[in-house]
Design a protein around this motif. Structure first.
Motif, PDB file in Angstrom:
ATOM      1  N   CYS A  61       0.837  -1.206   0.000  1.00 41.49           N
ATOM      2  CA  CYS A  61       0.000   0.000   0.000  1.00 41.49           C
ATOM      3  C   CYS A  61       0.869   1.252   0.000  1.00 41.49           C
ATOM      4  O   CYS A  61       0.569   2.228  -0.701  1.00 41.49           O
ATOM      5  N   ASN A  62       1.936   1.238   0.760  1.00 41.78           N
ATOM      6  CA  ASN A  62       2.825   2.407   0.797  1.00 41.78           C
ATOM      7  C   ASN A  62       3.513   2.618  -0.548  1.00 41.78           C
ATOM      8  O   ASN A  62       3.554   3.726  -1.076  1.00 41.78           O
ATOM      9  N   GLU A  63       4.017   1.516  -1.099  1.00 42.64           N
ATOM     10  CA  GLU A  63       4.716   1.603  -2.389  1.00 42.64           C
ATOM     11  C   GLU A  63       3.804   2.149  -3.480  1.00 42.64           C
ATOM     12  O   GLU A  63       4.146   3.053  -4.228  1.00 42.64           O
ATOM     13  N   MET A  64       2.611   1.554  -3.536  1.00 41.98           N
ATOM     14  CA  MET A  64       1.693   1.930  -4.601  1.00 41.98           C
ATOM     15  C   MET A  64       1.281   3.387  -4.446  1.00 41.98           C
ATOM     16  O   MET A  64       1.199   4.128  -5.426  1.00 41.98           O
ATOM     17  N   THR A  65       1.057   3.801  -3.209  1.00 46.71           N
ATOM     18  CA  THR A  65       0.685   5.201  -2.969  1.00 46.71           C
ATOM     19  C   THR A  65       1.786   6.130  -3.467  1.00 46.71           C
ATOM     20  O   THR A  65       1.511   7.134  -4.138  1.00 46.71           O
ATOM     21  N   GLU A  66       3.027   5.796  -3.169  1.00 49.35           N
ATOM     22  CA  GLU A  66       4.141   6.651  -3.609  1.00 49.35           C
ATOM     23  C   GLU A  66       4.234   6.683  -5.137  1.00 49.35           C
ATOM     24  O   GLU A  66       4.430   7.733  -5.739  1.00 49.35           O
ATOM     25  N   GLN A  67       4.104   5.513  -5.753  1.00 48.62           N
ATOM     26  CA  GLN A  67       4.200   5.465  -7.221  1.00 48.62           C
ATOM     27  C   GLN A  67       3.111   6.303  -7.875  1.00 48.62           C
ATOM     28  O   GLN A  67       3.361   7.028  -8.833  1.00 48.62           O
ATOM     29  N   ILE A  68       1.910   6.203  -7.339  1.00 50.99           N
ATOM     30  CA  ILE A  68       0.802   6.947  -7.961  1.00 50.99           C
ATOM     31  C   ILE A  68       0.917   8.422  -7.619  1.00 50.99           C
ATOM     32  O   ILE A  68       0.585   9.276  -8.437  1.00 50.99           O
ATOM     33  N   ARG A  69       1.426   8.719  -6.447  1.00 50.67           N
ATOM     34  CA  ARG A  69       1.634  10.127  -6.112  1.00 50.67           C
ATOM     35  C   ARG A  69       2.580  10.751  -7.145  1.00 50.67           C
ATOM     36  O   ARG A  69       2.371  11.868  -7.610  1.00 50.67           O
ATOM     37  N   ALA A  70       3.601  10.001  -7.521  1.00 51.51           N
ATOM     38  CA  ALA A  70       4.546  10.516  -8.513  1.00 51.51           C
ATOM     39  C   ALA A  70       3.884  10.690  -9.881  1.00 51.51           C
ATOM     40  O   ALA A  70       4.226  11.594 -10.642  1.00 51.51           O
ATOM     41  N   LEU A  71       2.937   9.813 -10.190  1.00 51.61           N
ATOM     42  CA  LEU A  71       2.247   9.923 -11.491  1.00 51.61           C
ATOM     43  C   LEU A  71       1.269  11.093 -11.516  1.00 51.61           C
ATOM     44  O   LEU A  71       1.030  11.685 -12.552  1.00 51.61           O
ATOM     45  N   GLY A  72       0.658  11.376 -10.384  1.00 51.66           N
ATOM     46  CA  GLY A  72      -0.396  12.389 -10.337  1.00 51.66           C
ATOM     47  C   GLY A  72      -1.761  11.744 -10.427  1.00 51.66           C
ATOM     48  O   GLY A  72      -1.884  10.546 -10.678  1.00 51.66           O
ATOM     49  N   PRO A  73      -2.803  12.550 -10.228  1.00 48.95           N
ATOM     50  CA  PRO A  73      -4.171  12.007 -10.257  1.00 48.95           C
ATOM     51  C   PRO A  73      -4.514  11.429 -11.618  1.00 48.95           C
ATOM     52  O   PRO A  73      -4.001  11.899 -12.636  1.00 48.95           O
ATOM     53  N   LEU A  74      -5.370  10.415 -11.619  1.00 46.57           N
ATOM     54  CA  LEU A  74      -5.871   9.884 -12.888  1.00 46.57           C
ATOM     55  C   LEU A  74      -6.834  10.901 -13.473  1.00 46.57           C
ATOM     56  O   LEU A  74      -7.738  11.369 -12.796  1.00 46.57           O
ATOM     57  N   ARG A  75      -6.623  11.235 -14.718  1.00 42.17           N
ATOM     58  CA  ARG A  75      -7.487  12.245 -15.335  1.00 42.17           C
ATOM     59  C   ARG A  75      -8.390  11.615 -16.376  1.00 42.17           C
ATOM     60  O   ARG A  75      -8.006  11.434 -17.518  1.00 42.17           O
ATOM     61  N   LEU A  76      -9.564  11.248 -15.919  1.00 43.20           N
ATOM     62  CA  LEU A  76     -10.580  10.691 -16.826  1.00 43.20           C
ATOM     63  C   LEU A  76     -11.577  11.785 -17.125  1.00 43.20           C
ATOM     64  O   LEU A  76     -12.075  12.421 -16.206  1.00 43.20           O
ATOM     65  N   ARG A  77     -11.868  11.995 -18.381  1.00 43.44           N
ATOM     66  CA  ARG A  77     -12.893  12.962 -18.726  1.00 43.44           C
ATOM     67  C   ARG A  77     -14.259  12.393 -18.341  1.00 43.44           C
ATOM     68  O   ARG A  77     -14.521  11.211 -18.544  1.00 43.44           O
ATOM     69  N   ALA A  78     -15.117  13.226 -17.786  1.00 43.62           N
ATOM     70  CA  ALA A  78     -16.443  12.745 -17.410  1.00 43.62           C
ATOM     71  C   ALA A  78     -17.200  12.282 -18.650  1.00 43.62           C
ATOM     72  O   ALA A  78     -17.165  12.946 -19.675  1.00 43.62           O
ATOM     73  N   ALA A  79     -17.838  11.140 -18.549  1.00 36.79           N
ATOM     74  CA  ALA A  79     -18.686  10.687 -19.655  1.00 36.79           C
ATOM     75  C   ALA A  79     -19.974  11.484 -19.607  1.00 36.79           C
ATOM     76  O   ALA A  79     -20.462  11.806 -18.541  1.00 36.79           O
ATOM     77  N   PRO A  80     -20.542  11.807 -20.778  1.00 36.38           N
ATOM     78  CA  PRO A  80     -21.836  12.487 -20.752  1.00 36.38           C
ATOM     79  C   PRO A  80     -22.827  11.579 -20.033  1.00 36.38           C
ATOM     80  O   PRO A  80     -22.834  10.372 -20.272  1.00 36.38           O
ATOM     81  N   PRO A  81     -23.649  12.124 -19.167  1.00 33.20           N
ATOM     82  CA  PRO A  81     -24.635  11.273 -18.502  1.00 33.20           C
ATOM     83  C   PRO A  81     -25.572  10.692 -19.532  1.00 33.20           C
ATOM     84  O   PRO A  81     -25.786  11.283 -20.585  1.00 33.20           O
ATOM     85  N   ARG A  82     -26.130   9.549 -19.231  1.00 32.61           N
ATOM     86  CA  ARG A  82     -27.043   8.930 -20.189  1.00 32.61           C
ATOM     87  C   ARG A  82     -28.404   9.569 -20.026  1.00 32.61           C
ATOM     88  O   ARG A  82     -29.248   9.085 -19.287  1.00 32.61           O
ATOM     89  N   ALA A  83     -28.564  10.667 -20.734  1.00 38.25           N
ATOM     90  CA  ALA A  83     -29.843  11.360 -20.727  1.00 38.25           C
ATOM     91  C   ALA A  83     -30.903  10.344 -21.059  1.00 38.25           C
ATOM     92  O   ALA A  83     -32.045  10.438 -20.645  1.00 38.25           O
ATOM     93  N   GLY A  84     -30.444   9.357 -21.819  1.00 37.53           N
ATOM     94  CA  GLY A  84     -31.332   8.509 -22.548  1.00 37.53           C
ATOM     95  C   GLY A  84     -32.090   7.460 -21.804  1.00 37.53           C
ATOM     96  O   GLY A  84     -33.132   7.041 -22.239  1.00 37.53           O
TER      97      GLY A  84
END
Ligand code: SF4
Ligand code: SF4
Ligand code: FES
Lengths: 330, 174
Positions: B125-148
Motif C-alpha cells: 500500500c505504501n509503495e503503490m501510494t508513492e508510485q501513484i503520487r509521482a504519477l499524479g491524479p488519474l485524469r478521466l474525462r467525465a462521460a456524458p450522462p445517459r440522458a437517454g
C-alpha cells in the motif's frame, strides 16, 4: 385514421443501417403501406425545415442510426426528439457508439491533425483545415463543429428503445416496426432483441466444451476454421459468450467469429469488461509468464473488446495524460 | 512537513479488492499490529480474488480511484482452488486494455498476500501510494450522462433529461 408518421435519420454511421432498412425488401412495402415516412435523408427529399414544420410529438417514431460526433447530428437528434413520441436508437453506433466510437482513443485535435496534415495520401500544400465559418466571394459559409468525443444517442437525447446490431438484423427491425404500428412495444428503455447470450442460439453450441480452455488465439486469416465446431474451441476469438443473441449467429454461419455487434445483455454494465473477463478466464495456464504471453496474443484489446461500444463504456474515452507529481488533488 | 505543503500534496485514492481468506485477514493483522499504511487505501472485501469482475475495476476508476489493488491468496492457496489463477488471467488482459486507454501500469496491481503477511499489505500500500503520487491524479474525462435511459431516470425519480451540450470545437483545428 391517418397513417402514423415516422422518420429515419443517420448520424456518424457507415450507411449499413440504411441498407438494413432497404433489406426489409417486400416487407418494406408493407411498412410503407402502414406508415408515412416524413423524413429520410438517404432516400427521400425532405429537408430539415420539413421536420421543423411538424408539430411537437407529431412523429409516431424516429429511427436514428449512427453515433453523435458533430454539432449538426446533436441538433438533429434534439429536433427529432421534440417531434417524436418514440425515439429508437437504431444499430450499435446509436446504441453504444459503434465502430466510429473507437475515435475516443484519440483527441479531437489529434484526429484533425492526422486527417488534414499527416495522412500519407494527403495533398494539402496550403495546410488547409476545416473552419466553422469561412468567407468566400459568395458570402459566409459554415460547417458543423466536431464534438469533443463520440457519443451514443442516449448520451445526447432521451431514447425510448434500442435496436442493437451492426446493422440490426432484418427480422428484429420488422418485429419492432410491427410492434410500433400495433401499439405493442414493451416497457420503455427495452432493447428490442432476445436477452440471452449468442452461444444459446448458435448452431455450434453443442460442440462447445463444458469447460473450455484455450492455449492461445489465432487470427482469422491464419487458419481455416472447421465449419462445424465452436470457433472459440478452435482458438478463434469468438465473443459469443458475452454478446446478446438475436442475429441468428450470422457471422458464425459465415465461419467467422462473433465480434460483438449486438452488445451486452441487460445484466451487463460494460460490454468490453465483460467480454474481456469471459475470454481471459479461458486462458489455459496457471503460470504468470505464460499467461502474460497468451494475453499478449490479443494485439488490440480495445479494438477487440470495445469494437462497438467504447463511448458507452465506463471509461468512455482514453484518459488524459497524467498531470505529474505534486499537483493538487481535485 | 510544513502545513502548506501537506495541503497541496496529492493523496492518491486506491481501491483495494482483498480476498476474505488471505489478504483481508492480512490487512486486519496489519491493523492489529499497528502497522501504518495510507488512509487513501479503501479496502473492499470479496470472498476471493476470482470474484473481481473487471467491471469493478473500471467502475472504481470511473468513480474517482487513482489506482486499484487486487489482493489474493498465494498460488495454490486459494480457498476456492483456482480463483486466484482466474484473477491473474483477467488481470493480464485488463492491464493491456488499460494501457491502451491511457491508464498507466502502476495504477493496477495484483499481489498475493497470505493471512500472516500484514507487513506486506503495509509495504504494498505504501509503495503503490508513492508510485501513484509521482504519477499524479488519474485524469478521466467525465462521460456524458445517459440522458437517454428512461428506466434509470424514472428509477431516480427525475424529470426529462436535459440534453447534454458539450463545448463545440473552437475554430475547427485552430
Ligand atoms: S463461442 Fe462462438 S462459435 Fe462457439 S458456441 Fe458461442 S457463438 Fe458459437
Ligand atoms: S455473430 Fe456477433 S458480430 Fe456477427 S452479427 Fe451476430 S452479434 Fe453481430
Ligand atoms: S480465496 Fe483468496 S484468492 Fe481465492
Amino acid at each position: 385514421m391517418s397513417k402514423p408518421k415516422v422518420a429515419f435519420y443517420w448520424g456518424a454511421s457507415c450507411g449499413g443501417c440504411e441498407e438494413a432498412v432497404v433489406d426489409l425488401a417486400e416487407d418494406l412495402l408493407s411498412v410503407v403501406e402502414r406508415v408515412d415516412i416524413a423524413f429520410w435523408p438517404v432516400a427521400l427529399d425532405f429537408k430539415r425545415a420539413d421536420v421543423e414544420a411538424l408539430a411537437d410529438g407529431e412523429l409516431a417514431a424516429s429511427f436514428i442510426n449512427g453515433s453523435v460526433r458533430t454539432s449538426e447530428q446533436a441538433e438533429m437528434a434534439e429536433l427529432l426528439r421534440r417531434k417524436s413520441q418514440v425515439v429508437i436508437a437504431f444499430g450499435s453506433c446509436a446504441q453504444l457508439g459503434g465502430v466510429p466510437g473507437l475515435a475516443n482513443l484519440h483527441s479531437r485535435e489529434a484526429i484533425l491533425e492526422c486527417v488534414y496534415q499527416e495522412a500519407p495520401s494527403l495533398v494539402n500544400e496550403e495546410r488547409t483545415v476545416p473552419q466553422l465559418a469561412t468567407h468566400v466571394p459568395e458570402g459566409r459559409v459554415t460547417l458543423p463543429s466536431l464534438l469533443d468525443s463520440v457519443r451514443t444517442l442516449d448520451q445526447t437525447i432521451e431514447v425510448d428503445y434500442y435496436l442493437p446490431g451492426c446493422p440490426p438484423p432484418v427480422p428484429l427491425i420488422g418485429a419492432a416496426v410491427t410492434a410500433l404500428v400495433e401499439g405493442k412495444l414493451p416497457a420503455r428503455g427495452a432493447v428490442l432483441a432476445p436477452d440471452v447470450a449468442l452461444c444459446a442460439e448458435c448452431p455450434r453450441s453443442a460442440t462447445k466444451p463444458e469447460r473450455l480452455l484455450v492455449k492461445g488465439f489465432h487470427r482469422t486469416h491464419e487458419v481455416v476454421a472447421d465449419p462445424e465446431v465452436c470457433l472459440l474451441a478452435q482458438g478463434l476469438l469468438c465473443l459469443g459468450p458475452a454478446t446478446r443473441g438475436g442475429c441468428g449467429a450470422s457471422c458464425i454461419g459465415g465461419n467467422m467469429p462473433c465480434t460483438g455487434c449486438m452488445g451486452p445483455t441487460s445484466r451487463v454494465l460494460d460490454y468490453g469488461a465483460k467480454a474481456l473477463s469471459a475470454i481471459g478466464s479461458l486462458l489455459d495456464s496457471n503460470d504468470e509468464e505464460e499467461i502474460a504471453a497468451l494475453a499478449g496474443e490479443i494485439v488490440d484489446p480495445v479494438g477487440t473488446f470495445y469494437r462497438y461500444s467504447l463511448p458507452a463504456s465506463l471509461l468512455h474515452r482514453r484518459a488524459e495524460p497524467a498531470s505529474r507529481a505534486g499537483g493538487s488533488s481535485s | 512537513m510544513p502545513e502548506a505543503e501537506l495541503e497541496r500534496r496529492f493523496d492518491p485514492r486506491i481501491v483495494a479488492f482483498f480476498c476474505n481468506w488471505c489478504t483481508y485477514t492480512a490487512a486486519d493483522l496489519a491493523g492489529i499490529s499497528r502497522m501504518e499504511y495510507p488512509p487513501g487505501v479503501r479496502i473492499v472485501r470479496l470472498m476471493c480474488s476470482g470474484r473481481v469482475d473487471p467491471q469493478f475495476v473500471l467502475a472504481a476508476f470511473r468513480h474517482g480511484a487513482d489506482g486499484v489493488l487486487i489482493g489474493g491468496c498465494h498460488p495454490g492457496d486459494c480457498h476456492y482452488q483456482e480463483g486466484n489463477y482466474k484473477a491473474r488471467r483477467r488481470f493480464e488482459l485488463l492491464r493491456m486494455l488499460l494501457r491502451d486507454m491511457g491508464i498507466e501500469g502502476e495504477r493496477l496491481r495484483l499481489e498475493w498476500i497470505s493471512a500472516s503477511e500484514g507487513d506486506k499489505v503495509a509495504r504494498v500500500c505504501n509503495e503503490m501510494t508513492e508510485q501513484i503520487r509521482a504519477l499524479g491524479p488519474l485524469r478521466l474525462r467525465a462521460a456524458p450522462p445517459r440522458a437517454g435511459r428512461p428506466s434509470a431516470r424514472e428509477a431516480a425519480g427525475e424529470g426529462a433529461g436535459e440534453p447534454v451540450v458539450e463545448e463545440p470545437v473552437g475554430e475547427a483545428a485552430r
